[in-house]
Design a protein around this motif. Structure first.
Motif, PDB file in Angstrom:
ATOM      1  N   LEU A   6      -9.515   4.028  -2.135  1.00 56.18           N
ATOM      2  CA  LEU A   6      -8.294   4.118  -1.325  1.00 56.18           C
ATOM      3  C   LEU A   6      -8.212   2.979  -0.321  1.00 56.18           C
ATOM      4  N   ASP A   7      -9.313   2.675   0.333  1.00 59.08           N
ATOM      5  CA  ASP A   7      -9.311   1.601   1.326  1.00 59.08           C
ATOM      6  C   ASP A   7      -8.998   0.248   0.683  1.00 59.08           C
ATOM      7  N   ASP A   8      -9.615  -0.031  -0.457  1.00 59.09           N
ATOM      8  CA  ASP A   8      -9.357  -1.300  -1.148  1.00 59.09           C
ATOM      9  C   ASP A   8      -7.923  -1.370  -1.687  1.00 59.09           C
ATOM     10  N   VAL A   9      -7.435  -0.260  -2.210  1.00 57.74           N
ATOM     11  CA  VAL A   9      -6.064  -0.237  -2.722  1.00 57.74           C
ATOM     12  C   VAL A   9      -5.071  -0.475  -1.590  1.00 57.74           C
ATOM     13  N   ALA A  10      -5.330   0.080  -0.413  1.00 58.19           N
ATOM     14  CA  ALA A  10      -4.440  -0.136   0.730  1.00 58.19           C
ATOM     15  C   ALA A  10      -4.423  -1.606   1.136  1.00 58.19           C
ATOM     16  N   VAL A  11      -5.575  -2.242   1.152  1.00 62.77           N
ATOM     17  CA  VAL A  11      -5.653  -3.672   1.473  1.00 62.77           C
ATOM     18  C   VAL A  11      -4.909  -4.484   0.415  1.00 62.77           C
ATOM     19  N   ALA A  12      -5.120  -4.140  -0.844  1.00 64.78           N
ATOM     20  CA  ALA A  12      -4.441  -4.852  -1.931  1.00 64.78           C
ATOM     21  C   ALA A  12      -2.921  -4.683  -1.833  1.00 64.78           C
ATOM     22  N   ALA A  13      -2.462  -3.491  -1.501  1.00 66.26           N
ATOM     23  CA  ALA A  13      -1.019  -3.249  -1.349  1.00 66.26           C
ATOM     24  C   ALA A  13      -0.446  -4.073  -0.203  1.00 66.26           C
ATOM     25  N   ALA A  14      -1.189  -4.186   0.879  1.00 64.34           N
ATOM     26  CA  ALA A  14      -0.723  -4.969   2.030  1.00 64.34           C
ATOM     27  C   ALA A  14      -0.660  -6.457   1.717  1.00 64.34           C
ATOM     28  N   ASN A  15      -1.420  -6.888   0.720  1.00 63.33           N
ATOM     29  CA  ASN A  15      -1.472  -8.302   0.337  1.00 63.33           C
ATOM     30  C   ASN A  15      -0.696  -8.610  -0.946  1.00 63.33           C
ATOM     31  N   GLU A  44      -3.135  12.390   5.048  1.00 68.89           N
ATOM     32  CA  GLU A  44      -2.273  11.608   5.932  1.00 68.89           C
ATOM     33  C   GLU A  44      -3.069  10.655   6.792  1.00 68.89           C
ATOM     34  N   GLY A  45      -2.354   9.685   7.311  1.00 71.50           N
ATOM     35  CA  GLY A  45      -2.937   8.697   8.191  1.00 71.50           C
ATOM     36  C   GLY A  45      -1.962   7.560   8.384  1.00 71.50           C
ATOM     37  N   THR A  46      -2.505   6.418   8.795  1.00 73.50           N
ATOM     38  CA  THR A  46      -1.681   5.227   8.973  1.00 73.50           C
ATOM     39  C   THR A  46      -2.358   4.059   8.261  1.00 73.50           C
ATOM     40  N   ILE A  47      -1.527   3.095   7.891  1.00 72.59           N
ATOM     41  CA  ILE A  47      -2.023   1.868   7.267  1.00 72.59           C
ATOM     42  C   ILE A  47      -1.388   0.717   8.028  1.00 72.59           C
ATOM     43  N   ASP A  48      -2.227  -0.169   8.571  1.00 77.86           N
ATOM     44  CA  ASP A  48      -1.660  -1.275   9.342  1.00 77.86           C
ATOM     45  C   ASP A  48      -1.191  -2.401   8.422  1.00 77.86           C
ATOM     46  N   ASP A  49      -0.691  -3.488   9.008  1.00 78.39           N
ATOM     47  CA  ASP A  49      -0.135  -4.596   8.231  1.00 78.39           C
ATOM     48  C   ASP A  49      -1.161  -5.291   7.342  1.00 78.39           C
ATOM     49  N   ARG A  50      -2.432  -5.166   7.686  1.00 76.91           N
ATOM     50  CA  ARG A  50      -3.495  -5.781   6.876  1.00 76.91           C
ATOM     51  C   ARG A  50      -4.050  -4.816   5.846  1.00 76.91           C
ATOM     52  N   GLY A  51      -3.582  -3.579   5.872  1.00 78.05           N
ATOM     53  CA  GLY A  51      -4.029  -2.589   4.908  1.00 78.05           C
ATOM     54  C   GLY A  51      -5.176  -1.714   5.370  1.00 78.05           C
ATOM     55  N   ARG A  52      -5.548  -1.817   6.629  1.00 82.81           N
ATOM     56  CA  ARG A  52      -6.633  -0.966   7.128  1.00 82.81           C
ATOM     57  C   ARG A  52      -6.120   0.457   7.302  1.00 82.81           C
ATOM     58  N   VAL A  53      -6.885   1.404   6.750  1.00 78.97           N
ATOM     59  CA  VAL A  53      -6.506   2.814   6.753  1.00 78.97           C
ATOM     60  C   VAL A  53      -7.168   3.535   7.914  1.00 78.97           C
ATOM     61  N   GLU A  54      -6.373   4.320   8.598  1.00 76.33           N
ATOM     62  CA  GLU A  54      -6.914   5.240   9.597  1.00 76.33           C
ATOM     63  C   GLU A  54      -6.448   6.631   9.193  1.00 76.33           C
ATOM     64  N   ARG A  55      -7.407   7.459   8.818  1.00 83.34           N
ATOM     65  CA  ARG A  55      -7.073   8.801   8.349  1.00 83.34           C
ATOM     66  C   ARG A  55      -6.757   9.715   9.529  1.00 83.34           C
ATOM     67  N   ALA A  56      -5.754  10.559   9.343  1.00 84.52           N
ATOM     68  CA  ALA A  56      -5.371  11.523  10.382  1.00 84.52           C
ATOM     69  C   ALA A  56      -6.149  12.819  10.160  1.00 84.52           C
ATOM     70  N   THR A  57      -6.536  13.456  11.243  1.00 84.69           N
ATOM     71  CA  THR A  57      -7.229  14.744  11.121  1.00 84.69           C
ATOM     72  C   THR A  57      -6.231  15.862  10.835  1.00 84.69           C
ATOM     73  N   ALA A  58      -4.978  15.650  11.226  1.00 83.56           N
ATOM     74  CA  ALA A  58      -3.914  16.622  10.970  1.00 83.56           C
ATOM     75  C   ALA A  58      -2.596  15.863  10.855  1.00 83.56           C
ATOM     76  N   PRO A  59      -1.662  16.382  10.079  1.00 85.23           N
ATOM     77  CA  PRO A  59      -0.352  15.717   9.968  1.00 85.23           C
ATOM     78  C   PRO A  59       0.315  15.603  11.334  1.00 85.23           C
ATOM     79  N   GLY A  60       1.025  14.526  11.542  1.00 80.03           N
ATOM     80  CA  GLY A  60       1.707  14.326  12.815  1.00 80.03           C
ATOM     81  C   GLY A  60       2.842  13.345  12.675  1.00 80.03           C
ATOM     82  N   ALA A  61       3.554  13.155  13.755  1.00 76.64           N
ATOM     83  CA  ALA A  61       4.719  12.271  13.759  1.00 76.64           C
ATOM     84  C   ALA A  61       4.327  10.814  13.514  1.00 76.64           C
ATOM     85  N   GLU A  62       3.116  10.441  13.873  1.00 73.79           N
ATOM     86  CA  GLU A  62       2.674   9.057  13.730  1.00 73.79           C
ATOM     87  C   GLU A  62       2.051   8.763  12.362  1.00 73.79           C
ATOM     88  N   SER A  63       1.788   9.797  11.585  1.00 74.31           N
ATOM     89  CA  SER A  63       1.107   9.590  10.303  1.00 74.31           C
ATOM     90  C   SER A  63       2.068   9.788   9.135  1.00 74.31           C
TER      91      SER A  63
END
Length: 148
Positions: A60-69, A84-103
């Motif tokens: 998942l982490d590598d696929v997110a980086v590849a998608a960002a590139n 759920e989580g967030t993916i920044d512009d470089r594809g780095r994944v931050e997993r959310a512990t619970a669903p939220g407005a930011e994820s």
């Protein structure tokens, strides 16, 4: 005689009027399921070959980086994944512990990025995924060439 390019080799060997709606649907679904199963088996075979060459991943982490590139040629994703989580512009994944407005659902975000960069996206059931990962992707170029 039909020469439509998407006509399948298999067909229903009965006149449609001889079958009730349920039987017709069952036969059609069986044909389509077999066709999709064949496509998925061919995709998995190609994925394995490309992974051996460094041109595919199910991380998942590598696929997110590849998608960002813009490096994903084809993405297979688990349509039932809800992590759920967030993916920044470089594809780095931050997993959310619970669903939220930011994820967001991570595989949905990855799929959207792949589509925006001209890649192909295919949804699959969890049991059809490669080694239980929620994503698998074939790449346009190796991960080592991507800026992280």
């Amino acid at each position: 005689m039909n020469t439509h390019p998407t006509l399948l080799e298999s067909g229903i060997d009965a006149h449609p009027d001889s079958l009730d709606d349920e039987a017709l649907e069952e036969k059609a679904r069986s044909i389509l399921d077999d066709y999709e199963e064949g496509l998925l088996a061919a995709w998995r075979e190609r994925f394995g070959t490309l992974r051996a060459q460094g041109l595919a991943t199910d991380s998942l982490d590598d696929v997110a980086v590849a998608a960002a590139n813009a490096a994903i040629d084809e993405l297979l994703f688990d349509m039932d994944s809800s992590a759920e989580g967030t993916i920044d512009d470089r594809g780095r994944v931050e997993r959310a512990t619970a669903p939220g407005a930011e994820s967001t659902v991570l595989v949905d975000e990855i799929a959207a990025r792949v589509l925006r960069t001209g890649g192909t996206v295919r949804a699959a059931r969890h049991d059809e995924m490669v080694e239980g990962s929620p994503v698998a992707a074939t790449l346009r170029f190796p991960l080592e060439q991507m800026a992280t």
